[in-house]
Design an enzyme around this catalytic site. Sequence first.
Site, PDB file in Angstrom:
ATOM      1  N   GLU A 101       8.482  11.906   6.758  1.00  0.00           N
ATOM      2  CA  GLU A 101       9.816  11.060   6.389  1.00  0.00           C
ATOM      3  C   GLU A 101      10.600  12.137   5.747  1.00  0.00           C
ATOM      4  OE1 GLU A 101       8.591   8.128   3.365  1.00  0.00           O
ATOM      5  OE2 GLU A 101       7.670   7.069   4.884  1.00  0.00           O
ATOM      6  N   HIS A 159      11.848   3.800   3.998  1.00  0.00           N
ATOM      7  CA  HIS A 159      10.845   3.483   2.957  1.00  0.00           C
ATOM      8  C   HIS A 159      11.385   3.059   1.459  1.00  0.00           C
ATOM      9  CE1 HIS A 159       6.807   5.380   1.329  1.00  0.00           C
ATOM     10  NE2 HIS A 159       7.193   4.306   0.629  1.00  0.00           N
TER      11      HIS A 159
HETATM   12  P1  NAI Z   1      -4.006  -2.613  -3.174  1.00  0.00           P
HETATM   13  O1  NAI Z   1      -4.903  -1.329  -3.605  1.00  0.00           O
HETATM   14  O2  NAI Z   1      -3.654  -3.628  -4.056  1.00  0.00           O
HETATM   15  O3  NAI Z   1      -4.526  -3.297  -1.706  1.00  0.00           O
HETATM   16  C1  NAI Z   1      -4.975  -2.498  -0.755  1.00  0.00           C
HETATM   17  C2  NAI Z   1      -6.104  -3.334   0.117  1.00  0.00           C
HETATM   18  O4  NAI Z   1      -6.355  -2.691   1.332  1.00  0.00           O
HETATM   19  C3  NAI Z   1      -7.539  -3.456  -0.999  1.00  0.00           C
HETATM   20  O5  NAI Z   1      -7.686  -5.050  -1.037  1.00  0.00           O
HETATM   21  C4  NAI Z   1      -8.469  -2.603  -0.244  1.00  0.00           C
HETATM   22  O6  NAI Z   1      -9.566  -3.173  -0.236  1.00  0.00           O
HETATM   23  C5  NAI Z   1      -8.067  -2.825   1.299  1.00  0.00           C
HETATM   24  N1  NAI Z   1      -8.281  -1.831   2.130  1.00  0.00           N
HETATM   25  C6  NAI Z   1      -8.667  -0.500   1.915  1.00  0.00           C
HETATM   26  N2  NAI Z   1      -9.068  -0.040   3.089  1.00  0.00           N
HETATM   27  C7  NAI Z   1      -9.088  -0.948   4.023  1.00  0.00           C
HETATM   28  C8  NAI Z   1      -9.357  -0.887   5.508  1.00  0.00           C
HETATM   29  N3  NAI Z   1      -9.970   0.359   5.907  1.00  0.00           N
HETATM   30  N4  NAI Z   1      -9.362  -2.046   6.184  1.00  0.00           N
HETATM   31  C9  NAI Z   1      -8.844  -3.318   5.584  1.00  0.00           C
HETATM   32  N5  NAI Z   1      -8.608  -3.234   4.329  1.00  0.00           N
HETATM   33  C10 NAI Z   1      -8.572  -2.096   3.517  1.00  0.00           C
HETATM   34  O7  NAI Z   1      -2.583  -1.751  -2.609  1.00  0.00           O
HETATM   35  P2  NAI Z   1      -1.149  -2.650  -2.462  1.00  0.00           P
HETATM   36  O8  NAI Z   1      -0.407  -2.584  -3.787  1.00  0.00           O
HETATM   37  O9  NAI Z   1      -1.216  -3.841  -2.020  1.00  0.00           O
HETATM   38  O10 NAI Z   1      -0.402  -1.724  -1.647  1.00  0.00           O
HETATM   39  C11 NAI Z   1      -0.709  -1.674  -0.177  1.00  0.00           C
HETATM   40  C12 NAI Z   1      -0.079  -0.634   0.444  1.00  0.00           C
HETATM   41  O11 NAI Z   1       1.326  -0.502   0.262  1.00  0.00           O
HETATM   42  C13 NAI Z   1      -0.423   1.034  -0.102  1.00  0.00           C
HETATM   43  O12 NAI Z   1      -0.334   1.698   0.813  1.00  0.00           O
HETATM   44  C14 NAI Z   1       0.779   1.127  -1.058  1.00  0.00           C
HETATM   45  O13 NAI Z   1       1.018   2.734  -0.714  1.00  0.00           O
HETATM   46  C15 NAI Z   1       1.834   0.714   0.080  1.00  0.00           C
HETATM   47  N6  NAI Z   1       3.204   0.532  -0.714  1.00  0.00           N
HETATM   48  C16 NAI Z   1       4.522   0.648   0.049  1.00  0.00           C
HETATM   49  C17 NAI Z   1       5.540   0.575  -0.619  1.00  0.00           C
HETATM   50  C18 NAI Z   1       7.044   0.762   0.263  1.00  0.00           C
HETATM   51  O14 NAI Z   1       7.956   1.131  -0.315  1.00  0.00           O
HETATM   52  N7  NAI Z   1       6.848   0.460   1.431  1.00  0.00           N
HETATM   53  C19 NAI Z   1       5.822  -0.008  -1.976  1.00  0.00           C
HETATM   54  C20 NAI Z   1       4.535  -0.079  -2.663  1.00  0.00           C
HETATM   55  C21 NAI Z   1       3.219  -0.084  -1.983  1.00  0.00           C
END
Ligand code: NAI
Length: 413
Positions: free
Chosen positions: A273, A296
Amino acid sequence: MPETSSLLSLSKDKIRILLLEGIDGSAARQLEAAGYTNVAAETGTLPPGELAERLEDVHFVGIRSRTKLTEEVLQRASRLAAVGCFCIGTDQVAATAARRLGIPVFNAPYGNTRSVAELVLAEIILLLRGIPARNAAAHRGEWLKSSEKAHEVRGKTLGIVGYGHIGMQLGVLAEGLGMQVVFFDTAPRLPLGNARAVAALEDVLAAADVLSLHVPDTPVTRGMIGELELGAMRPGSHVINASRGGVVDIAALAAALRSGHLGGAAVDVFPQEPASTRDVFASDLQGLDNVLLTPHIGGSTHEAQQNIAVDVATKLVQYSDNGSTVGAVNFPEVSLPEHVSARRILHIHRNEPGVLTAVNQVLAASGANIAGQYLQTLPDVGYVVMDVETNDVAPLLGGLGALEATIRTRWLR
Ligand code: NAI
């Protein structure tokens, strides 16, 4: 060496707080409502030299992603009690060095959950209606008025990979539109609403009309959606990635879109990015009409900024008022009952054998009654909070401050 009792005897209005980088005004309001009226706010970053100088006199600092708090800067900040990162990431802070100096670092990892879920929901509707391609064509003067490849979302299946904060919220919203939700998560997750957990990634791939990825960036998730996985998806289905850039193999996605196997995609995060708005963005997905590209911004809304401001300000207040380190990214996490009548002493120390014994010897020698004691440790640093019944904390503070392993001691009025 940091001052060992930096907040000793300071009333709240004397505790100096500096907020940098245009942090949303609700942070200052939250702090002021809690009695912390000595708040200075700057709209931008400070040049490194000025930053170090300003921090020498500050008890709490709030930053966003552009202020670098290096070990050197932190070492000079002898009064600094805690850092609030009013954002998601904390890479801009030397967090281990901060811990060793007795400075917890707080952030707001989930303040923008709703913003991401709403963007993805909008993208699901746009993709299923074929809007990205029709929009691109209309800009070129073409009139693609037809119902070809245009579907309602009601009754379609949304496959969610990563059923955490965002995945769950998205699932609830999508069900509100009449979608069926299936999800795969490596951790056991209680399904919300009528969502259905499946045992393997392949099950989601096979079921989804739209696949949406919400996993963290880990060695396992990096490249987890590649040629094989995309090939296992239903013809004409769609992919959305607003998680982390490395999760999807972009070249494989571009190929699946070009071949017509996939109906469309929406991508918010990329393996490379641009570092700033002045830099150029390049991706294999450019030029594909059926792809929505966003820079993003999944979590970038005013509401998210407000949520983050309130969340981090609350954590700083809780630490200052109560000693609670819940939500700190670099510190032993101690959740504490409110301290009401007893004096509360916070002791941060190097985690070496015998420290707690020495702490308790100081307490015993003072004759103070211990009403409660809470201890958490990380390999290098320990944090013990003691509620003591005494009228005179000075001998206790002196004794604790003299211990070899002490990093900081403070007491709460
Ligand atoms: P979170 O930590 O609440 O949830 C992530 C989930 O993924 C957890 O339930 C975990 O058990 C699961 N997980 C981990 N490894 C896995 C795998 N190999 N297969 C299946 N499930 C798996 O995180 P949250 O807050 O829901 O964020 C999710 C993603 O979104 C993160 O990567 C975060 O960086 C990204 N994000 C992106 C934003 C954007 O601006 N586009 C803003 C906020 C978050």
